[in-house]
Design a protein around this motif. Structure first.
Motif, PDB file in Angstrom:
ATOM      1  N   LYS A 180       0.971  -1.371   0.025  1.00 47.07           N
ATOM      2  CA  LYS A 180       0.052  -0.057   0.006  1.00 47.07           C
ATOM      3  C   LYS A 180       0.760   1.365   0.064  1.00 47.07           C
ATOM      4  N   PRO A 181       1.621   1.530  -1.089  1.00 43.19           N
ATOM      5  CA  PRO A 181       2.350   2.972  -1.076  1.00 43.19           C
ATOM      6  C   PRO A 181       1.489   4.218  -0.964  1.00 43.19           C
ATOM      7  N   THR A 182       2.297   5.124  -0.173  1.00 40.73           N
ATOM      8  CA  THR A 182       1.634   6.365   0.203  1.00 40.73           C
ATOM      9  C   THR A 182       2.153   7.545  -0.531  1.00 40.73           C
ATOM     10  N   PRO A 183       1.402   8.760  -0.716  1.00 44.07           N
ATOM     11  CA  PRO A 183       1.962   9.784  -1.268  1.00 44.07           C
ATOM     12  C   PRO A 183       3.363  10.067  -0.669  1.00 44.07           C
ATOM     13  N   GLN A 184       3.461   9.724   0.551  1.00 42.79           N
ATOM     14  CA  GLN A 184       4.783  10.428   1.134  1.00 42.79           C
ATOM     15  C   GLN A 184       6.000   9.344   1.127  1.00 42.79           C
ATOM     16  N   ASP A 185       5.611   8.326   0.427  1.00 43.49           N
ATOM     17  CA  ASP A 185       6.795   7.244   0.191  1.00 43.49           C
ATOM     18  C   ASP A 185       7.772   7.639  -0.815  1.00 43.49           C
ATOM     19  N   LEU A 198       7.961   0.022 -10.102  1.00 44.12           N
ATOM     20  CA  LEU A 198       7.802   1.446  -9.977  1.00 44.12           C
ATOM     21  C   LEU A 198       6.505   1.658 -10.899  1.00 44.12           C
ATOM     22  N   VAL A 199       6.130   1.299 -11.933  1.00 44.56           N
ATOM     23  CA  VAL A 199       5.025   1.446 -12.598  1.00 44.56           C
ATOM     24  C   VAL A 199       3.912   0.881 -11.962  1.00 44.56           C
ATOM     25  N   SER A 200       3.901  -0.004 -11.591  1.00 46.41           N
ATOM     26  CA  SER A 200       2.934  -0.580 -10.735  1.00 46.41           C
ATOM     27  C   SER A 200       2.404   0.349  -9.408  1.00 46.41           C
ATOM     28  N   ALA A 201       3.679   0.650  -8.880  1.00 48.00           N
ATOM     29  CA  ALA A 201       3.512   1.562  -7.449  1.00 48.00           C
ATOM     30  C   ALA A 201       2.592   3.058  -8.088  1.00 48.00           C
ATOM     31  N   SER A 202       2.955   3.509  -8.943  1.00 45.63           N
ATOM     32  CA  SER A 202       2.549   4.634  -9.692  1.00 45.63           C
ATOM     33  C   SER A 202       1.189   4.841 -10.005  1.00 45.63           C
ATOM     34  N   GLU A 203       0.716   3.583 -10.499  1.00 47.60           N
ATOM     35  CA  GLU A 203      -0.671   3.084 -10.881  1.00 47.60           C
ATOM     36  C   GLU A 203      -1.543   3.144  -9.846  1.00 47.60           C
ATOM     37  N   TYR A 204      -0.894   2.395  -8.660  1.00 46.37           N
ATOM     38  CA  TYR A 204      -1.618   2.158  -7.441  1.00 46.37           C
ATOM     39  C   TYR A 204      -1.799   3.549  -6.754  1.00 46.37           C
ATOM     40  N   LEU A 205      -1.038   4.455  -6.949  1.00 49.00           N
ATOM     41  CA  LEU A 205      -1.080   5.754  -6.150  1.00 49.00           C
ATOM     42  C   LEU A 205      -2.057   6.556  -6.837  1.00 49.00           C
ATOM     43  N   ARG A 206      -2.210   6.455  -8.341  1.00 49.58           N
ATOM     44  CA  ARG A 206      -3.100   7.156  -9.170  1.00 49.58           C
ATOM     45  C   ARG A 206      -4.505   6.644  -8.760  1.00 49.58           C
ATOM     46  N   LYS A 207      -4.628   5.387  -8.537  1.00 51.69           N
ATOM     47  CA  LYS A 207      -6.071   4.908  -8.469  1.00 51.69           C
ATOM     48  C   LYS A 207      -6.418   5.147  -6.757  1.00 51.69           C
ATOM     49  N   ASN A 208      -5.806   5.004  -6.009  1.00 47.52           N
ATOM     50  CA  ASN A 208      -6.028   5.029  -4.483  1.00 47.52           C
ATOM     51  C   ASN A 208      -5.746   6.529  -3.934  1.00 47.52           C
ATOM     52  N   HIS A 209      -4.808   7.227  -4.394  1.00 43.42           N
ATOM     53  CA  HIS A 209      -4.414   8.491  -3.759  1.00 43.42           C
ATOM     54  C   HIS A 209      -4.368   9.627  -4.702  1.00 43.42           C
ATOM     55  N   ASN A 210      -5.555   9.666  -5.682  1.00 46.99           N
ATOM     56  CA  ASN A 210      -5.349  10.588  -6.887  1.00 46.99           C
ATOM     57  C   ASN A 210      -5.417  11.975  -6.372  1.00 46.99           C
ATOM     58  N   ASP A 211      -5.873  12.175  -4.993  1.00 50.40           N
ATOM     59  CA  ASP A 211      -5.990  13.707  -4.405  1.00 50.40           C
ATOM     60  C   ASP A 211      -4.540  14.240  -4.426  1.00 50.40           C
ATOM     61  N   LEU A 212      -3.508  13.173  -4.357  1.00 47.02           N
ATOM     62  CA  LEU A 212      -2.262  13.896  -4.169  1.00 47.02           C
ATOM     63  C   LEU A 212      -1.597  14.935  -5.169  1.00 47.02           C
ATOM     64  N   LEU A 218       3.263  17.314  -2.948  1.00 49.04           N
ATOM     65  CA  LEU A 218       3.062  15.955  -3.265  1.00 49.04           C
ATOM     66  C   LEU A 218       3.231  15.497  -4.766  1.00 49.04           C
ATOM     67  N   LYS A 219       2.663  16.129  -5.701  1.00 48.54           N
ATOM     68  CA  LYS A 219       2.734  16.215  -6.833  1.00 48.54           C
ATOM     69  C   LYS A 219       4.188  16.359  -7.493  1.00 48.54           C
ATOM     70  N   GLU A 220       4.898  17.251  -6.890  1.00 50.01           N
ATOM     71  CA  GLU A 220       6.508  17.370  -7.385  1.00 50.01           C
ATOM     72  C   GLU A 220       7.212  16.258  -6.721  1.00 50.01           C
ATOM     73  N   HIS A 221       6.930  15.818  -5.581  1.00 50.67           N
ATOM     74  CA  HIS A 221       7.331  14.421  -5.248  1.00 50.67           C
ATOM     75  C   HIS A 221       7.272  13.384  -6.068  1.00 50.67           C
ATOM     76  N   PHE A 222       5.742  13.260  -6.372  1.00 46.21           N
ATOM     77  CA  PHE A 222       5.418  12.134  -7.410  1.00 46.21           C
ATOM     78  C   PHE A 222       6.296  12.221  -8.635  1.00 46.21           C
ATOM     79  N   HIS A 223       6.270  13.209  -9.222  1.00 42.85           N
ATOM     80  CA  HIS A 223       6.995  13.473 -10.593  1.00 42.85           C
ATOM     81  C   HIS A 223       8.613  13.195 -10.520  1.00 42.85           C
ATOM     82  N   ASN A 224       8.975  13.892  -9.509  1.00 47.77           N
ATOM     83  CA  ASN A 224      10.589  13.935  -9.359  1.00 47.77           C
ATOM     84  C   ASN A 224      11.281  13.201  -8.540  1.00 47.77           C
ATOM     85  N   THR A 225      10.895  12.670  -7.160  1.00 46.24           N
ATOM     86  CA  THR A 225      11.819  12.270  -6.179  1.00 46.24           C
ATOM     87  C   THR A 225      10.973  11.100  -5.753  1.00 46.24           C
TER      88      THR A 225
END
Length: 489
Positions: A180-185, A198-212, A218-225
């Motif tokens: 269960k990856p979180t937006p802070q991970d 990494l692809v699967s984790a990104s899709e999980y976050l888009r599906k379960n934490h789209n509010d990030l 959080l958006k910058e973290h998702f795309h860069n780090t």
């Protein structure tokens, strides 16, 4: 994993390369993948343009407005000669410069070379790729580029030179769902391959934490780090960076790095490890980091990677990793040392035993999934074991879809471990206390603890069985005599 119509069409494209003069399988794979990537960029751009039009929001595309010929949807409609000139002279230089200087894309794709020799071959291949089912487009939620690459690699009839072979998608998704990856991970795969985890984790976050995506940080973290991967195979690096971009990650940190090398000094930097490290392959033992050898003195990469995972994780960081069965029960000092380190000095939460057919047709090795948390101070009270019998596919070389599938049950039970306490060791899943594992030399093989119920079967007395056999033989002889009489009339 690809089957049916898609597989047939991919084979046809492969044959086009072969008959068109490109006979080196690795060259075919690279050229095929570049073109899939170019098409994926256009598919992704069209999807964003539709969203922008629907939502009435501005959209700055990746393609220059004054160069529509760079897009697959445009040049694929051209004649062979014009298409060849556009792709070789404009499209390839364009994709090699994407992302700007210093980005993962420009770094790993800068060495991409267009080697398709003739307009006729390019035209056939482009037509073939355009005809592939929609599951290969950017609209698909699956790791289609990775699936295709896996199939193309199978044509080499061997795993990579460093012992790598791609993890089945359903196993990757299971491990991501368990963690269960979180937006802070901050997630890392030190043996990234095609970046499937990494692809699967990104899709999980888009599906379960789209509010990030509504929070700037959080958006910058998702795309860069957030997403990090190390790989020593340059072909894999190109595939993984293209794969991540097609899945909407602007600037993942995917780089060339020998994870076990002394030059890799990273430690306590990540909160989640998802990985399937190589089980065999070449290893420069003299260059292995000394701090890894202090944990487990060995030349076995699977043991050294476990030590690396512990070093990379922050305190409280979690890991879900695949290991060969030998790691779970190996009797060498190195095997025992790494198991002791995870069990005594950290918190081992689960061992999921997987059947040997999981990686067919590429390998028949039996494997398991280890799930643990880095604490540096122990914490293992008991370990949850699960005996997986099926992952939704047959366990032969064909790996055909079947109804039997333990994965949903594994995920449900792992997230409700309080309900597992009363389970018996004759069940598929159960707990084993830490002290019992310690007494057994830290053995983590499920067969060490699983209880098998043997049903007692009563047989007839031997003399009675002998009489029955003689009677059967007598009846057969009588019937054979009757048959012989009929044939002689």
């Amino acid at each position: 994993m690809i089957t049916g119509e898609l597989r047939s069409k991919v084979d046809k494209i492969w044959e086009s390369f072969w008959t068109g003069g490109i006979t080196n399988p690795l060259t075919v794979i690279e050229q095929f993948t570049y073109l899939l990537y170019i098409k994926g960029l256009d598919d992704r751009e069209k999807r964003k343009e539709k969203d922008s039009e629907l939502l009435k929001t501005p959209h700055e595309g990746i393609f220059p407005k004054d160069q529509p010929e760079l897009r697959w949807s445009t040049f694929s409609q051209m004649g062979p000669e014009e298409m060849f000139e556009v792709v070789s002279q404009k499209v390839f230089p364009f994709i090699k410069g994407m992302g700007g200087d210093g980005s993962a894309y420009s770094e790993h794709i800068k060495d991409a070379v267009f080697v398709i020799p003739s307009p006729a071959l390019l035209s056939r291949v482009v037509a073939g790729i355009s005809d592939l089912p929609k599951t290969t487009s950017a609209d698909s939620e699956v790791d289609s580029l990775g699936d295709l690459y896996e199939y193309l690699l199978s044509k080499l009839q061997s795993s990579g030179t460093n012992g790598q072979f791609r993890t089945p998608r359903q196993i990757i998704d299971m491990m991501v769902a368990l963690m269960k990856p979180t937006p802070q991970d901050t997630i890392v795969d030190p043996a990234a391959g095609t970046a499937g985890f990494l692809v699967s984790a990104s899709e999980y976050l888009r599906k379960n934490h789209n509010d990030l995506f509504y929070t700037r940080d959080l958006k910058e973290h998702f795309h860069n780090t957030m997403f990090n991967g190390f790989e020593i195979d340059t072909t894999m690096l190109r595939i993984s960076t293209m794969n991540m971009m097609l899945h909407g990650i602007d600037n993942p940190n995917i780089r060339y790095q020998d994870s076990l090398n002394e030059q890799n000094k990273e430690q306590e930097k990540y909160t989640l490890v998802l990985a399937n490290p190589p089980f065999t392959g070449s290893l420069d033992y003299d260059a292995v980091s000394d701090d890894l050898l202090k944990v487990t003195k060995t030349k076995k990469t699977e043991l050294l990677f476990l030590a690396l995972f512990l070093r990379l994780l922050k305190k409280g960081g979690r890991a879900a990793v695949i290991v060969p069965d030998g790691v779970l029960f190996g009797a060498s000092n190195a095997h025992k040392a790494i198991r002791k380190e995870i069990l005594e000095n950290n918190k081992l939460e689960a061992v999921i035993s997987m059947p040997s057919g999981i990686f067919k047709p590429y390998a028949g090795v039996s494997t398991g999934v280890l799930i643990f948390t880095k604490t540096g101070s122990g914490g293992t009270d008991h370990v949850w074991f699960y005996d997986m019998e099926s992952d939704g596919f047959s366990l032969d070389d064909k790996r055909s879809p079947i109804e039997a599938n333990d994965i949903p049950d594994i995920i449900e039970r792992f997230h409700n471990l309080d309900n597992e306490k009363e389970r018996k060791r004759t069940d598929k899943s159960f707990f084993v206390p830490f002290e019992e594992i310690k007494e057994n030399d830290y053995d983590l093989s499920i067969n060490k603890y699983k209880e098998v119920v043997h049903e007692e079967i009563e047989y007839e007395e031997p003399l009675i069985l002998m009489r029955n056999i003689k009677q059967l033989e007598s009846n057969i002889a009588i019937e054979l005599d009757k048959l012989e009489e009929l044939l002689s009339e």
